[in-house]
Design a protein around this motif. Sequence first.
Motif, PDB file in Angstrom:
ATOM      1  N   LEU A 196      -3.105   4.708   4.699  1.00  0.00           N
ATOM      2  CA  LEU A 196      -1.868   4.468   5.428  1.00  0.00           C
ATOM      3  C   LEU A 196      -2.051   3.369   6.460  1.00  0.00           C
ATOM      4  O   LEU A 196      -3.101   3.257   7.081  1.00  0.00           O
ATOM      5  N   ARG A 197      -1.003   2.571   6.623  1.00  0.00           N
ATOM      6  CA  ARG A 197      -1.018   1.629   7.738  1.00  0.00           C
ATOM      7  C   ARG A 197      -0.804   2.396   9.036  1.00  0.00           C
ATOM      8  O   ARG A 197      -0.037   3.356   9.079  1.00  0.00           O
ATOM      9  N   PRO A 198      -1.442   1.987  10.121  1.00  0.00           N
ATOM     10  CA  PRO A 198      -1.067   2.539  11.430  1.00  0.00           C
ATOM     11  C   PRO A 198       0.347   2.109  11.775  1.00  0.00           C
ATOM     12  O   PRO A 198       0.855   1.110  11.262  1.00  0.00           O
ATOM     13  N   GLY A 199       0.990   2.878  12.658  1.00  0.00           N
ATOM     14  CA  GLY A 199       2.403   2.642  12.910  1.00  0.00           C
ATOM     15  C   GLY A 199       2.715   2.149  14.308  1.00  0.00           C
ATOM     16  O   GLY A 199       1.954   2.352  15.257  1.00  0.00           O
ATOM     17  N   LEU A 200       3.867   1.491  14.422  1.00  0.00           N
ATOM     18  CA  LEU A 200       4.387   1.084  15.721  1.00  0.00           C
ATOM     19  C   LEU A 200       4.734   2.319  16.548  1.00  0.00           C
ATOM     20  O   LEU A 200       4.520   2.365  17.758  1.00  0.00           O
ATOM     21  N   THR A 201       5.280   3.319  15.888  1.00  0.00           N
ATOM     22  CA  THR A 201       5.493   4.635  16.469  1.00  0.00           C
ATOM     23  C   THR A 201       5.186   5.649  15.381  1.00  0.00           C
ATOM     24  O   THR A 201       4.864   5.271  14.257  1.00  0.00           O
ATOM     25  N   GLY A 202       5.263   6.921  15.713  1.00  0.00           N
ATOM     26  CA  GLY A 202       4.896   7.918  14.725  1.00  0.00           C
ATOM     27  C   GLY A 202       5.314   9.311  15.141  1.00  0.00           C
ATOM     28  O   GLY A 202       5.853   9.529  16.232  1.00  0.00           O
ATOM     29  N   LEU A 203       5.032  10.247  14.260  1.00  0.00           N
ATOM     30  CA  LEU A 203       5.386  11.636  14.540  1.00  0.00           C
ATOM     31  C   LEU A 203       4.645  12.157  15.761  1.00  0.00           C
ATOM     32  O   LEU A 203       5.219  12.868  16.593  1.00  0.00           O
ATOM     33  N   ASP A 240      -0.399  13.702  12.845  1.00  0.00           N
ATOM     34  CA  ASP A 240      -0.685  12.537  12.007  1.00  0.00           C
ATOM     35  C   ASP A 240      -1.016  12.956  10.575  1.00  0.00           C
ATOM     36  O   ASP A 240      -0.585  12.316   9.606  1.00  0.00           O
ATOM     37  N   GLN A 241      -1.783  14.026  10.431  1.00  0.00           N
ATOM     38  CA  GLN A 241      -2.114  14.508   9.091  1.00  0.00           C
ATOM     39  C   GLN A 241      -0.871  15.041   8.375  1.00  0.00           C
ATOM     40  O   GLN A 241      -0.701  14.841   7.169  1.00  0.00           O
ATOM     41  N   HIS A 242      -0.006  15.720   9.118  1.00  0.00           N
ATOM     42  CA  HIS A 242       1.249  16.199   8.522  1.00  0.00           C
ATOM     43  C   HIS A 242       2.084  15.023   8.026  1.00  0.00           C
ATOM     44  O   HIS A 242       2.671  15.082   6.933  1.00  0.00           O
ATOM     45  N   TYR A 243       2.138  13.957   8.820  1.00  0.00           N
ATOM     46  CA  TYR A 243       2.890  12.778   8.379  1.00  0.00           C
ATOM     47  C   TYR A 243       2.264  12.165   7.127  1.00  0.00           C
ATOM     48  O   TYR A 243       2.971  11.745   6.207  1.00  0.00           O
ATOM     49  N   ALA A 244       0.935  12.108   7.088  1.00  0.00           N
ATOM     50  CA  ALA A 244       0.259  11.527   5.928  1.00  0.00           C
ATOM     51  C   ALA A 244       0.572  12.307   4.657  1.00  0.00           C
ATOM     52  O   ALA A 244       0.653  11.724   3.570  1.00  0.00           O
ATOM     53  N   GLU A 245       0.771  13.608   4.777  1.00  0.00           N
ATOM     54  CA  GLU A 245       1.037  14.435   3.606  1.00  0.00           C
ATOM     55  C   GLU A 245       2.505  14.420   3.188  1.00  0.00           C
ATOM     56  O   GLU A 245       2.815  14.736   2.043  1.00  0.00           O
ATOM     57  N   HIS A 246       3.410  14.063   4.087  1.00  0.00           N
ATOM     58  CA  HIS A 246       4.844  14.152   3.789  1.00  0.00           C
ATOM     59  C   HIS A 246       5.588  12.855   4.064  1.00  0.00           C
ATOM     60  O   HIS A 246       6.822  12.863   4.134  1.00  0.00           O
ATOM     61  N   HIS A 247       4.893  11.740   4.229  1.00  0.00           N
ATOM     62  CA  HIS A 247       5.585  10.516   4.632  1.00  0.00           C
ATOM     63  C   HIS A 247       6.540  10.035   3.540  1.00  0.00           C
ATOM     64  O   HIS A 247       6.312  10.214   2.355  1.00  0.00           O
ATOM     65  N   GLY A 248       7.619   9.450   3.993  1.00  0.00           N
ATOM     66  CA  GLY A 248       8.647   8.926   3.100  1.00  0.00           C
ATOM     67  C   GLY A 248       9.723   8.243   3.919  1.00  0.00           C
ATOM     68  O   GLY A 248       9.706   8.251   5.157  1.00  0.00           O
ATOM     69  N   VAL A 249      10.691   7.643   3.236  1.00  0.00           N
ATOM     70  CA  VAL A 249      11.734   6.882   3.920  1.00  0.00           C
ATOM     71  C   VAL A 249      12.574   7.793   4.816  1.00  0.00           C
ATOM     72  O   VAL A 249      12.908   7.427   5.949  1.00  0.00           O
ATOM     73  N   ALA A 273       2.876  -0.584  10.249  1.00  0.00           N
ATOM     74  CA  ALA A 273       4.154  -0.115   9.721  1.00  0.00           C
ATOM     75  C   ALA A 273       5.035   0.274  10.897  1.00  0.00           C
ATOM     76  O   ALA A 273       4.562   0.447  12.021  1.00  0.00           O
ATOM     77  N   LEU A 274       6.316   0.408  10.650  1.00  0.00           N
ATOM     78  CA  LEU A 274       7.183   0.887  11.725  1.00  0.00           C
ATOM     79  C   LEU A 274       6.812   2.301  12.137  1.00  0.00           C
ATOM     80  O   LEU A 274       6.820   2.642  13.319  1.00  0.00           O
ATOM     81  N   VAL A 275       6.472   3.132  11.163  1.00  0.00           N
ATOM     82  CA  VAL A 275       6.102   4.521  11.418  1.00  0.00           C
ATOM     83  C   VAL A 275       4.763   4.802  10.754  1.00  0.00           C
ATOM     84  O   VAL A 275       4.550   4.437   9.596  1.00  0.00           O
ATOM     85  N   PRO A 324       0.805  -1.206   0.000  1.00  0.00           N
ATOM     86  CA  PRO A 324       0.000   0.000   0.000  1.00  0.00           C
ATOM     87  C   PRO A 324       0.840   1.257   0.000  1.00  0.00           C
ATOM     88  O   PRO A 324       0.425   2.279  -0.463  1.00  0.00           O
ATOM     89  N   ARG A 325       2.019   1.200   0.573  1.00  0.00           N
ATOM     90  CA  ARG A 325       2.907   2.336   0.579  1.00  0.00           C
ATOM     91  C   ARG A 325       3.886   2.173  -0.572  1.00  0.00           C
ATOM     92  O   ARG A 325       3.776   1.252  -1.373  1.00  0.00           O
ATOM     93  N   THR A 326       4.834   3.076  -0.672  1.00  0.00           N
ATOM     94  CA  THR A 326       5.837   2.924  -1.706  1.00  0.00           C
ATOM     95  C   THR A 326       6.687   1.699  -1.422  1.00  0.00           C
ATOM     96  O   THR A 326       6.772   1.213  -0.294  1.00  0.00           O
ATOM     97  N   THR A 327       7.329   1.179  -2.457  1.00  0.00           N
ATOM     98  CA  THR A 327       8.140  -0.023  -2.302  1.00  0.00           C
ATOM     99  C   THR A 327       9.269   0.188  -1.306  1.00  0.00           C
ATOM    100  O   THR A 327       9.593  -0.699  -0.513  1.00  0.00           O
ATOM    101  N   ALA A 328       9.874   1.373  -1.327  1.00  0.00           N
ATOM    102  CA  ALA A 328      10.993   1.638  -0.416  1.00  0.00           C
ATOM    103  C   ALA A 328      10.542   1.630   1.038  1.00  0.00           C
ATOM    104  O   ALA A 328      11.226   1.068   1.914  1.00  0.00           O
ATOM    105  N   GLU A 329       9.384   2.222   1.326  1.00  0.00           N
ATOM    106  CA  GLU A 329       8.898   2.247   2.702  1.00  0.00           C
ATOM    107  C   GLU A 329       8.541   0.853   3.185  1.00  0.00           C
ATOM    108  O   GLU A 329       8.838   0.485   4.324  1.00  0.00           O
ATOM    109  N   ARG A 330       7.898   0.074   2.338  1.00  0.00           N
ATOM    110  CA  ARG A 330       7.543  -1.288   2.733  1.00  0.00           C
ATOM    111  C   ARG A 330       8.787  -2.149   2.896  1.00  0.00           C
ATOM    112  O   ARG A 330       8.868  -3.000   3.786  1.00  0.00           O
TER     113      ARG A 330
END
Length: 249
Positions: free
Chosen positions: A172-179, A197-206, A146-148, A65-71
Motif C-alpha cells: 500500500l502507498r502511505p496516505g495523506l490522511t487515513g483511518l 492501519d491494518q484494518h484499512y489494509a484489509e478493507h481498503h476501497g473507493v 495516496a490520498l488515503v 499498485p492499487r486498484t484502478t478506481a482508487e488510483r
Amino acid sequence: MQNARKRHVRQMRREDRRAGDTVRGHSPAYAAVSGTARGDFPSRPAAHLAGLTDRVRRLADRTLPRTTAERALDLALGTVLLAVTCPAVAVAALVLTARRTPGGAWDRRPRSGLGGRVFELRTLRTRRLRLDLFSRLPHVVRGDLALVGPAPLAPGDPRTTGPGARQWRRELRPGLTGLAQVRARSGMPWDDPALLDQHYAEHHGVVLDLAILAEAARHPLREQLRKARRTKAHLSDADHRPPACRRVD
C-alpha cells in the motif's frame, strides 16, 4: 546365422546415424536433456528487452499498485486539490522563506513508500489552514502518496517489522490522511493506530476512501463551528447595559 548378424549390425549402424543427426539438428528432446545455455547467456537484444521489461514493471508498480478506481480517485481529486491550494501554499512558502524560518520553509524527510521504495517527503513548515497537508499533494499526483492510506513511516521504523505488517505496508502507498489519523481525534483508548492501519489494509476501497476523506474534511469545519458558537454564547451572556439600567426596582 552369419547373415542375420550382418543385418543386425547394419541396423544398429543406421540407428546410430539417426541419433547423431538428431543431436546435430538440436531436436526438442536433445535441447531439453542438454539444457542449452541460451537462457544463461542471452543475446544483446534479449538482454535489452529484459531490461526494458523490468523498467516497465517498476513503472507499473509505482503507478498502478492499487486498484484502478482508487488510483483514478487519487489522480483526479489530488490534481483538483493541488490546483486549488497551490497559490496558498506558494504564498506561505514565500512568507516562511522571508522570515528565515529555521531549517527553511520546507521539511524534508525520507519515508518508505510502495514496495519499500524510499522517497523524500517534502512538507511545508506550517499548520495554518492545514497547508502542511496540502503541500504534500504533489506526492499524491506523482504516486509517492495516496490520498488515503497508512501514515508514511521512516525507513527502518519498528512498526514496519511487526508480525504481518511488512507485507501489507509494502503493498500500500502511505496516505495523506487515513483511518488512524481520523479516528485518533476521537480520543478513544481502543483506537490503536497500528490496528486501524491494518484494518484499512484489509478493507481498503473507493467507498472507504471517500468516507475517510469526508470525515477528514468535516472535522476542521466542525471545530470552526464550535469556536464560533462559543464566541457567540460568550457575547450574548455579557450584560452590555449601562450601570444605571441594570438595577430592577
